[in-house]
Design a protein around this motif. Structure first.
Motif, PDB file in Angstrom:
ATOM      1  N   MET A   1       0.831  -1.204   0.000  1.00 55.10           N
ATOM      2  CA  MET A   1       0.000   0.000   0.000  1.00 55.10           C
ATOM      3  C   MET A   1       0.867   1.256   0.000  1.00 55.10           C
ATOM      4  N   VAL A   2       1.931   1.221   0.790  1.00 56.26           N
ATOM      5  CA  VAL A   2       2.844   2.375   0.836  1.00 56.26           C
ATOM      6  C   VAL A   2       3.475   2.608  -0.524  1.00 56.26           C
ATOM      7  N   SER A   3       3.972   1.520  -1.154  1.00 58.99           N
ATOM      8  CA  SER A   3       4.648   1.677  -2.444  1.00 58.99           C
ATOM      9  C   SER A   3       3.671   2.109  -3.529  1.00 58.99           C
ATOM     10  N   SER A   4       2.428   1.607  -3.494  1.00 57.30           N
ATOM     11  CA  SER A   4       1.445   1.983  -4.517  1.00 57.30           C
ATOM     12  C   SER A   4       1.135   3.479  -4.464  1.00 57.30           C
TER      13      SER A   4
ATOM     14  N   MET B   1       2.633 -24.342  -9.112  1.00 56.60           N
ATOM     15  CA  MET B   1       2.110 -23.770  -7.873  1.00 56.60           C
ATOM     16  C   MET B   1       3.073 -22.733  -7.299  1.00 56.60           C
ATOM     17  N   GLY B   2       4.373 -22.960  -7.507  1.00 52.64           N
ATOM     18  CA  GLY B   2       5.351 -21.960  -7.100  1.00 52.64           C
ATOM     19  C   GLY B   2       5.162 -20.661  -7.866  1.00 52.64           C
ATOM     20  N   GLU B   3       4.870 -20.771  -9.173  1.00 51.31           N
ATOM     21  CA  GLU B   3       4.615 -19.581  -9.985  1.00 51.31           C
ATOM     22  C   GLU B   3       3.394 -18.820  -9.470  1.00 51.31           C
ATOM     23  N   VAL B   4       2.388 -19.576  -9.035  1.00 57.83           N
ATOM     24  CA  VAL B   4       1.180 -18.941  -8.506  1.00 57.83           C
ATOM     25  C   VAL B   4       1.506 -18.119  -7.258  1.00 57.83           C
ATOM     26  N   MET B   5       2.260 -18.728  -6.327  1.00 59.04           N
ATOM     27  CA  MET B   5       2.572 -18.040  -5.079  1.00 59.04           C
ATOM     28  C   MET B   5       3.666 -16.995  -5.254  1.00 59.04           C
ATOM     29  N   GLY B   6       4.418 -17.064  -6.337  1.00 59.45           N
ATOM     30  CA  GLY B   6       5.443 -16.063  -6.612  1.00 59.45           C
ATOM     31  C   GLY B   6       4.906 -14.978  -7.509  1.00 59.45           C
ATOM     32  N   PHE B   7       5.046 -15.174  -8.821  1.00 57.62           N
ATOM     33  CA  PHE B   7       4.598 -14.168  -9.777  1.00 57.62           C
ATOM     34  C   PHE B   7       3.097 -13.907  -9.673  1.00 57.62           C
ATOM     35  N   GLY B   8       2.290 -14.984  -9.525  1.00 62.71           N
ATOM     36  CA  GLY B   8       0.850 -14.804  -9.481  1.00 62.71           C
ATOM     37  C   GLY B   8       0.413 -13.904  -8.339  1.00 62.71           C
ATOM     38  N   THR B   9       0.938 -14.165  -7.143  1.00 63.81           N
ATOM     39  CA  THR B   9       0.587 -13.335  -5.982  1.00 63.81           C
ATOM     40  C   THR B   9       1.118 -11.922  -6.136  1.00 63.81           C
ATOM     41  N   TYR B  10       2.354 -11.832  -6.599  1.00 61.97           N
ATOM     42  CA  TYR B  10       2.962 -10.509  -6.809  1.00 61.97           C
ATOM     43  C   TYR B  10       2.128  -9.680  -7.783  1.00 61.97           C
ATOM     44  N   ALA B  11       1.827 -10.267  -8.941  1.00 63.00           N
ATOM     45  CA  ALA B  11       1.118  -9.517  -9.974  1.00 63.00           C
ATOM     46  C   ALA B  11      -0.303  -9.177  -9.541  1.00 63.00           C
TER      47      ALA B  11
ATOM     48  N   TYR C   1      -1.654   8.932 -14.792  1.00 65.16           N
ATOM     49  CA  TYR C   1      -2.435   7.914 -14.092  1.00 65.16           C
ATOM     50  C   TYR C   1      -2.798   6.767 -15.036  1.00 65.16           C
ATOM     51  N   MET C   2      -3.196   7.114 -16.264  1.00 68.11           N
ATOM     52  CA  MET C   2      -3.550   6.090 -17.239  1.00 68.11           C
ATOM     53  C   MET C   2      -2.344   5.190 -17.540  1.00 68.11           C
ATOM     54  N   SER C   3      -1.176   5.793 -17.586  1.00 63.83           N
ATOM     55  CA  SER C   3       0.033   4.991 -17.804  1.00 63.83           C
ATOM     56  C   SER C   3       0.235   4.001 -16.653  1.00 63.83           C
ATOM     57  N   SER C   4      -0.127   4.434 -15.440  1.00 62.67           N
ATOM     58  CA  SER C   4       0.042   3.570 -14.266  1.00 62.67           C
ATOM     59  C   SER C   4      -0.915   2.384 -14.287  1.00 62.67           C
ATOM     60  N   ILE C   5      -2.127   2.575 -14.809  1.00 64.50           N
ATOM     61  CA  ILE C   5      -3.057   1.449 -14.820  1.00 64.50           C
ATOM     62  C   ILE C   5      -2.845   0.541 -16.033  1.00 64.50           C
ATOM     63  N   MET C   6      -1.999   0.980 -16.973  1.00 66.56           N
ATOM     64  CA  MET C   6      -1.700   0.098 -18.101  1.00 66.56           C
ATOM     65  C   MET C   6      -0.969  -1.161 -17.636  1.00 66.56           C
TER      66      MET C   6
ATOM     67  N   LEU D   1      -1.633  -8.850  -6.392  1.00 72.71           N
ATOM     68  CA  LEU D   1      -1.686  -7.824  -5.342  1.00 72.71           C
ATOM     69  C   LEU D   1      -1.199  -6.481  -5.854  1.00 72.71           C
ATOM     70  N   ASN D   2      -0.107  -6.505  -6.606  1.00 77.10           N
ATOM     71  CA  ASN D   2       0.439  -5.247  -7.134  1.00 77.10           C
ATOM     72  C   ASN D   2      -0.572  -4.571  -8.045  1.00 77.10           C
ATOM     73  N   SER D   3      -1.171  -5.352  -8.952  1.00 81.90           N
ATOM     74  CA  SER D   3      -2.147  -4.791  -9.892  1.00 81.90           C
ATOM     75  C   SER D   3      -3.379  -4.276  -9.160  1.00 81.90           C
ATOM     76  N   SER D   4      -3.842  -5.059  -8.183  1.00 84.92           N
ATOM     77  CA  SER D   4      -5.051  -4.658  -7.458  1.00 84.92           C
ATOM     78  C   SER D   4      -4.852  -3.342  -6.717  1.00 84.92           C
ATOM     79  N   PHE D   5      -3.762  -3.253  -5.943  1.00 84.80           N
ATOM     80  CA  PHE D   5      -3.516  -2.022  -5.193  1.00 84.80           C
ATOM     81  C   PHE D   5      -3.232  -0.854  -6.123  1.00 84.80           C
ATOM     82  N   MET D   6      -2.515  -1.132  -7.211  1.00 82.27           N
ATOM     83  CA  MET D   6      -2.209  -0.057  -8.155  1.00 82.27           C
ATOM     84  C   MET D   6      -3.489   0.485  -8.782  1.00 82.27           C
ATOM     85  N   LEU D   7      -4.395  -0.432  -9.150  1.00 81.90           N
ATOM     86  CA  LEU D   7      -5.666   0.007  -9.725  1.00 81.90           C
ATOM     87  C   LEU D   7      -6.495   0.800  -8.718  1.00 81.90           C
ATOM     88  N   ILE D   8      -6.572   0.284  -7.489  1.00 88.47           N
ATOM     89  CA  ILE D   8      -7.386   0.957  -6.468  1.00 88.47           C
ATOM     90  C   ILE D   8      -6.855   2.361  -6.188  1.00 88.47           C
TER      91      ILE D   8
END
Length: 579
Positions: free
Chosen positions: A27-30, A128-138, A284-289, A140-147
């Motif tokens: 949240m802080v970084s977003s 499953m490792g990809e899910v917990m690594g990249f999947g979780t990262y992408a 902002y639009m660039s950020s949600i891309m 959460l990052n995308s969700s907070f960035m969008l919000i």
């Protein structure tokens, strides 16, 4: 709850501090990443108004640098914390699957082929490792960035402009949803093809000598090439579906940019917003891309993860049908009894064993003979509880085997199977499977009992000699004797030898049998063999035919009966005379 999401949530619950800390830092970084757009818009407005001063600009530049530094530090920290999960879940799943696979008995391995188990335990676990690594990262990052970005767009620029710019998004959502299910279906087919490919590789490696002996190299290569092409085409299909997401996301993003600039310009002309607001809005639009571009990758990762989780779950929940749950403690084996014991292999119509009545006590040896397919190995495997009993009972100390704790029974038995399993390690390390903390003196003593010590002493590396995969550097007789030595080092009350002397010569066989008689006077010994010389010393010998006991008694008693045993004994005696 879907088993896939349940697995993810359970893993996150195991590491609450890490994931709560990651969310806070995220949240802080977003906010820190998005906030500079607001400063840029203010700078533009100050320039247009002609009110920009050096003091104002320097002050805001200092804030901007500080915000960027915070964004870098926070994102680095939470990204590191998230990607730890990539490795941890793989480690946990691999250990869990190995424990599960080791616990299962023959019906499990009849259902799942080795290559399939390997694929599920490696590639699916990596997914499953990809899910917990990249999947979780992408995600959460995308969700907070969008919000955060949408909140800034709405509160600091314009709600109508934000809505207008997002009009093309439902188109992207529809196709992502539609293609996502296709990815799941095709990835499942691709993984099944890879499993089949791994099965083929293992069979070719195991049967390498046979393939070459029969000159079937080209035929096997041709068959293997066909399977690789099938696997390749299925994975290409998955790749083709994945490749659709990014171009569509880019197209939708461009539409949003065009709408944002066009409608933003109109709002400026109407005096609703400032020029700086339009500039900030485009930032902002660039950020949600970034979240939009990631949407396809996120969905593909989770669809693959859903397939992988399901395939892993199949291994975990498959019921081999064996009776478990006994709680009685077994401290020693005093007697073993088969009472009217019958057994039918799963899926078969006719029983393999029929009304077997045998009892053996301490200090006794039971010999089991009969022609090939008579049920010798099946009888021993049922003592080891390799198949369900289905209401039948084998008793130890007068108590049904299933009432004892499973590990207690296994702990009291040393078993040498027909197919000798050796590991690609040294002779010493293979012996450690019999007794983990064995001294060299104990190892040499066991090797001597198995008449293998002289062979080992002639080897340049002695106990440190590497036997190769499945004991490839040893002869058939050496493999058998090493397996017997390992079982004798285990020194359990019950010793089971399943045709374990078939590859040794008559002299060596007599030496081993003499050692067994001298060293195991108090133990219980069950020996199945085609060679009658291996069991002639037994207290009782049973002759099996089509799963039934047709003769029984001591060696002398069976000779007096002049039945199958008598005929076979004369044949083997005659063969030995001509050797």
């Amino acid at each position: 709850m879907n088993i896939f999401f349940k697995r993810i949530f359970n893993f996150i619950k195991q590491h609450p501090v890490r994931y709560i800390g990651s969310l806070i830092l995220m949240m802080v970084s977003s906010v820190a990443v998005i906030y500079p757009a607001r400063i840029i818009g203010q700078v533009v407005d100050q320039i247009i108004k002609g009110t920009l001063t050096a003091e104002w600009l320097i002050g805001h530049l200092v804030v901007l640098v500080g915000v960027i530094a915070v964004a870098y530090a926070a994102e680095s920290a939470w990204t590191y914390m998230i990607f730890i999960g990539y490795y941890e879940i793989q480690q946990e799943l691999r250990v869990k699957l190995l424990r599960n696979n080791l616990r299962k008995k023959i019906p499990f391995y009849a259902h799942f082929r080795t290559g399939d188990i390997i694929t599920r335990s490696s590639e699916d676990v990596s997914t499953m490792g990809e899910v917990m690594g990249f999947g979780t990262y992408a995600t959460l990052n995308s969700s907070f960035m969008l919000i955060v970005t949408l909140s800034m767009m709405i509160t600091t620029v314009s709600l109508p402009l934000t809505i207008a710019a997002l009009i093309p998004m439902p188109i992207l959502s529809y196709f992502v949803y539609k293609w996502g299910y296709e990815v799941e279906e095709e990835y499942s087919k691709a993984q099944a093809a890879v499993s089949e490919l791994n099965n083929e590789v293992l069979e070719m490696i195991d049967g390498n000598y046979v393939v070459r002996a029969y000159g079937q190299e080209e035929a096997m290569i041709g068959a293997f090439r066909e399977k690789t092409e099938v696997a390749m085409k299925k994975n290409i299909r998955v790749g083709e579906l994945d490749s659709r997401f990014m171009p569509l996301a880019e197209f939708i993003a461009m539409l949003s940019f065009i709408i944002g600039i066009s409608y933003g310009g109109y709002l400026v002309s109407q005096g609703v917003i400032q020029v700086g607001d339009v500039i900030a809005f485009q930032v902002y639009m660039s950020s949600i891309m970034w979240p939009i571009f990631l949407l396809g990758d996120i969905l593909s990762t989770y669809k693959r993860g859903k397939v992988a989780s399901s395939r892993i779950q199949e291994l975990e929940v498959y019921d081999d049908g064996l009776e478990r749950g006994g709680q009685s403690t077994l401290r020693r084996i005093e007697s073993i009894e088969f009472k009217q014991f019958s057994f039918t292999y799963p899926g078969e119509e006719y029983p393999m064993l029929k009304e077997i009545d045998v009892k053996i006590g301490e200090g006794e040896t039971l010999g089991i003979v009969g022609k090939t397919g008579s049920g010798k190995t099946t009888l021993l495997m049922q003592l080891l509880h390799q198949f369900p009993y289905n209401g039948q009972h084998i008793s130890i100390n007068g108590v049904p085997v299933v009432e004892y704790r499973e590990n207690d029974v296994a702990h009291q038995i040393a078993y040498v199977p027909q197919e000798h399993i050796l590991f690609s390690r040294s002779i010493r390390e293979n012996m450690y499977f019999g007794k983990a903390n064995a001294t060299d003196d104990e190892i040499w003593a066991a090797l001597k009992l198995a008449a293998f010590d002289k062979d080992v002493r002639r080897m340049p590396e002695g106990l440190d000699t590497i036997v190769g995969e499945k004991g490839v550097s040893l002869s058939g007789g050496q493999k058998q004797r090493l397996s017997i030595a390992r079982a004798l080092l285990r020194n359990r009350e019950c010793l089971i030898l399943d045709d374990a002397l078939s590859a040794v010569d008559a002299k060596t066989e007599r030496e081993i049998i003499e050692h067994l008689q001298a060293e195991r006077k108090e133990g219980i010994n069950l020996i199945a063999s085609h060679r009658l010389s291996a069991i002639r010393h037994a207290n009782e010998i049973i002759v099996l035919s089509e799963g039934r006991i047709i003769e029984r008694g001591t060696h002398e008693e069976l000779l007096d009966q002049k039945g199958w045993y008598y005929e076979q004994y004369n044949i083997q005696e005659l063969e030995e005379e001509f050797e």
